[in-house]
Motif scaffolding. Sequence first.
Motif, mmCIF file in Angstrom:
data_model
loop_
_atom_site.group_PDB
_atom_site.id
_atom_site.type_symbol
_atom_site.label_atom_id
_atom_site.label_comp_id
_atom_site.label_asym_id
_atom_site.label_seq_id
_atom_site.Cartn_x
_atom_site.Cartn_y
_atom_site.Cartn_z
ATOM 1 N N VAL A 42 10.861 57.358 15.317
ATOM 2 C CA VAL A 42 11.780 56.649 16.073
ATOM 3 C C VAL A 42 11.809 56.543 17.492
ATOM 4 O O VAL A 42 10.572 57.000 17.760
ATOM 5 N N THR A 43 12.556 55.726 18.188
ATOM 6 C CA THR A 43 12.567 55.498 19.687
ATOM 7 C C THR A 43 13.562 56.361 20.154
ATOM 8 O O THR A 43 14.888 56.288 19.782
ATOM 9 N N GLU A 44 13.548 56.908 21.405
ATOM 10 C CA GLU A 44 14.513 57.692 21.971
ATOM 11 C C GLU A 44 15.727 56.728 22.046
ATOM 12 O O GLU A 44 15.720 55.658 22.534
ATOM 13 N N GLY A 45 16.793 57.081 21.801
ATOM 14 C CA GLY A 45 18.127 56.315 21.784
ATOM 15 C C GLY A 45 18.488 55.778 20.391
ATOM 16 O O GLY A 45 19.483 55.077 20.242
ATOM 17 N N ASP A 46 17.493 55.939 19.330
ATOM 18 C CA ASP A 46 17.790 55.431 18.049
ATOM 19 C C ASP A 46 18.804 56.241 17.157
ATOM 20 O O ASP A 46 19.150 57.480 17.643
ATOM 21 N N ARG A 47 19.388 55.536 16.391
ATOM 22 C CA ARG A 47 20.245 56.277 15.261
ATOM 23 C C ARG A 47 19.252 56.362 14.173
ATOM 24 O O ARG A 47 18.638 55.216 13.682
ATOM 25 N N VAL A 48 19.363 57.541 13.551
ATOM 26 C CA VAL A 48 18.521 57.730 12.257
ATOM 27 C C VAL A 48 19.445 58.111 11.001
ATOM 28 O O VAL A 48 20.442 58.902 11.217
ATOM 29 N N VAL A 49 19.246 57.358 10.245
ATOM 30 C CA VAL A 49 20.105 57.592 8.883
ATOM 31 C C VAL A 49 19.024 57.920 7.805
ATOM 32 O O VAL A 49 18.138 57.099 7.226
ATOM 33 N N VAL A 50 19.242 59.208 7.146
ATOM 34 C CA VAL A 50 18.260 59.506 6.176
ATOM 35 C C VAL A 50 18.985 60.114 4.694
ATOM 36 O O VAL A 50 19.792 60.884 4.775
ATOM 37 N N ASN A 51 19.008 59.057 3.838
ATOM 38 C CA ASN A 51 19.590 59.389 2.454
ATOM 39 C C ASN A 51 18.820 60.376 1.570
ATOM 40 O O ASN A 51 17.513 60.090 1.053
ATOM 41 N N VAL A 52 19.131 61.726 1.351
ATOM 42 C CA VAL A 52 18.428 62.596 0.726
ATOM 43 C C VAL A 52 18.924 62.668 -0.670
ATOM 44 O O VAL A 52 20.011 62.923 -0.952
ATOM 45 N N THR A 53 18.027 62.431 -1.761
ATOM 46 C CA THR A 53 18.474 62.514 -3.113
ATOM 47 C C THR A 53 17.763 63.590 -3.782
ATOM 48 O O THR A 53 16.478 63.499 -3.754
ATOM 49 N N ASN A 54 18.450 64.528 -4.390
ATOM 50 C CA ASN A 54 17.815 65.864 -5.016
ATOM 51 C C ASN A 54 17.521 65.452 -6.496
ATOM 52 O O ASN A 54 18.417 65.717 -7.278
ATOM 53 N N HIS A 55 16.359 65.511 -6.956
ATOM 54 C CA HIS A 55 15.951 65.347 -8.099
ATOM 55 C C HIS A 55 15.347 66.725 -8.913
ATOM 56 O O HIS A 55 14.977 66.642 -10.020
ATOM 57 N N ALA A 56 15.174 67.686 -7.839
ATOM 58 C CA ALA A 56 14.235 68.930 -8.180
ATOM 59 C C ALA A 56 15.400 69.838 -8.804
ATOM 60 O O ALA A 56 16.499 69.540 -8.636
ATOM 61 N N GLN A 57 14.777 70.974 -9.208
ATOM 62 C CA GLN A 57 15.751 71.812 -9.953
ATOM 63 C C GLN A 57 16.445 72.900 -9.023
ATOM 64 O O GLN A 57 17.051 73.675 -9.425
ATOM 65 N N TYR A 58 15.796 72.887 -7.692
ATOM 66 C CA TYR A 58 16.378 73.660 -6.770
ATOM 67 C C TYR A 58 17.435 73.016 -5.908
ATOM 68 O O TYR A 58 17.257 71.616 -5.610
ATOM 69 N N ASN A 59 18.531 73.963 -5.382
ATOM 70 C CA ASN A 59 19.367 73.090 -4.522
ATOM 71 C C ASN A 59 18.441 72.740 -3.053
ATOM 72 O O ASN A 59 17.339 73.473 -2.877
ATOM 73 N N MET A 60 18.736 71.859 -2.372
ATOM 74 C CA MET A 60 17.969 71.590 -1.277
ATOM 75 C C MET A 60 18.962 71.113 0.100
ATOM 76 O O MET A 60 20.128 70.803 0.113
ATOM 77 N N SER A 61 18.264 71.418 1.378
ATOM 78 C CA SER A 61 18.931 70.999 2.521
ATOM 79 C C SER A 61 17.487 70.589 3.413
ATOM 80 O O SER A 61 16.507 71.472 3.278
ATOM 81 N N ILE A 62 17.837 69.878 4.394
ATOM 82 C CA ILE A 62 16.812 69.121 5.272
ATOM 83 C C ILE A 62 17.211 69.552 6.752
ATOM 84 O O ILE A 62 18.209 69.236 7.111
ATOM 85 N N HIS A 63 16.337 70.395 7.419
ATOM 86 C CA HIS A 63 16.440 70.658 8.813
ATOM 87 C C HIS A 63 15.725 69.745 9.872
ATOM 88 O O HIS A 63 14.571 69.818 9.393
ATOM 89 N N TRP A 64 16.124 69.099 10.689
ATOM 90 C CA TRP A 64 15.595 68.463 11.632
ATOM 91 C C TRP A 64 15.265 69.074 12.720
ATOM 92 O O TRP A 64 15.971 69.026 13.774
ATOM 93 N N HIS A 65 14.026 69.913 12.664
ATOM 94 C CA HIS A 65 13.695 70.927 13.732
ATOM 95 C C HIS A 65 13.571 70.714 15.146
ATOM 96 O O HIS A 65 12.738 69.747 15.444
ATOM 97 N N GLY A 66 14.418 71.104 15.873
ATOM 98 C CA GLY A 66 14.305 70.678 17.470
ATOM 99 C C GLY A 66 15.083 69.459 17.965
ATOM 100 O O GLY A 66 15.322 69.326 19.108
ATOM 101 N N LEU A 67 15.728 68.855 16.906
ATOM 102 C CA LEU A 67 16.661 67.639 17.377
ATOM 103 C C LEU A 67 18.148 68.369 17.857
ATOM 104 O O LEU A 67 18.526 69.145 16.952
#
Length: 564
Positions: free
Chosen positions: A65-90
């Motif tokens: 990304v570039t500073e000032g951008d908007r980020v859109v991440v669509n996370v779809t979970n196909h695994a057997q575990y529940n999931m969450s994603i952390h954007w470390h430091g943002l």
Amino acid sequence: MASRDSSFSSLTLLFIAFLVFISIPTEAAIKQYQFDIQVKNVSRLCHAKPVVTVNGRFPGPTIYVTEGDRVVVNVTNHAQYNMSIHWHGLKQYRNGWADGPAYITQCPIQTGSSYVYDFNVTGQRGTLWWHAHILWLRATVYGAIVIKPKQGAPPPFPQPSREEIILLGEWWHGDVEKLVNQGANMGVPPSMSDAHTINGKPGPLFPCSEKHTFVMEVEPRKTYLLRIINSALNDELFFAIAGHNMTVVEIDAVYTKPFTTQALLISPGQTTSVLLQANQLPGAGRYFMAARPFKDVPLPVDNKTATAILQYKGIPNTVLPILPQLPAPNDTEFALSYNKKLRSLNSQQYPANVPQKIGRKLFYTIGLGMNPCPTCVNRTRLTASLNNISFVMPQIGLLQAHYFNTTGVFRTDFPDRPRTPFNYTGAPLTTNLETSQGTRLSKVAFNSTVELVLQDTNLLSVESHPFHLHGYNFFVVGTGIGNFDPAKDPAKYNLVDPPERNTVGVPTGGWTAIRFRADNPGVWFMHCHLELHTSWGLKTAFVVEDGPAADQTVLPPPKDLPPC
């Protein structure tokens, strides 16, 4: 003549118009990514095993990304575990809904479901990373974030010929979640990792791993930027490159005063960007990059060295690489001296806005302990605590409970200091000092200035602890060995150009003081980034109140917020 003047005037106007056009700042771009959480067989050492991945890749994809951008991440979970994603430091200003820690700012994404992380990148540039923030799934679910500076604002260091991402990690032969559960049932730590990795590969020093080696090709007399990330779950790491020095220019996406070093120390969660000059003679050969744990207390750890290869262009693969001279695994002196060299740039363009007057002073002790466990094989279970409180995860997201004023989920009476002062780093203590369990948070007024001293203790054992604060950067104004002395130690603080970061190491048997301004409303997790200690309860959270203005309040939750 008049015709030529007219032509000249027209060309001049066109040129001026062109300059005006290119000087007008463009609107922020929208960067869209699709993350598919899926299980894939991955081969590393001597056999393949199924692991949780993003888009089938290990490590996962890099977010550019570039500073000032908007980020859109669509996370779809196909695994057997529940999931969450952390954007470390943002920093996720007002937008904790996109921060990612499970049961803190959201309920996890259940199997077969999706969630869209939608956030802006404001006032940050450099190297960060993303990872799973539930269970121990970040063992294989992680990747880099590269934030380019805005056009016209180049970094304050020479332009490199090329960049390379260096992700340091760990690898287990077995299923990590099963190993964790086995350890919990016995009341002991799970098995340590079987290897460390560089960009997901352990290197040729491990059996059956010749093909699992990352190789970076360089050309003589060129400069390269290495974006180094410690993605390991439980180990601080030394990193070095044989025959080459490194110049540190950025930590945790903050520019630093440059300094040159033969090796660096990087804790789990931290990032360090360095300039590397390919200054060996043409035809000089191949050189090992190497990573090995720093551990200055006698605890079990995977001491094997992960390696990658720096190879000059045109050198055949038959040339044997040279190993670097890494610090000894227990080299505390190197670790302390290295961290003392880290300084914020503190320039006119990139000032270090260190809070000078403090409105709220906090003192948190870090302790390990043993609690009774009738169902465990050993009849006891290891725990960890802050101010003798071991954190209990809630059943719904804390941010959701805060936003909707849901009662009974958490309390806001986390103590500002331990109830019972003692000689924190004296002789080993085996008592729990009335350790309790609970979901207790600290409420902080909006825009208040906070100083937090994190004090290691000798409850069971002294140990270093890398602490990460979500939603904020902070300034590391002081650190020391032994007990913090509130009468003498603040006089030694660096309030001019201390390092600014989001993850800091508390030294073994010592303390670290950080300062930040609480100008980001919401619920923000703070925890040890050793996954072992986090799972034992070494964590808490801050409830930062809304400010008076409309743009100083928590944003409404997205419509697709995962249910619990």
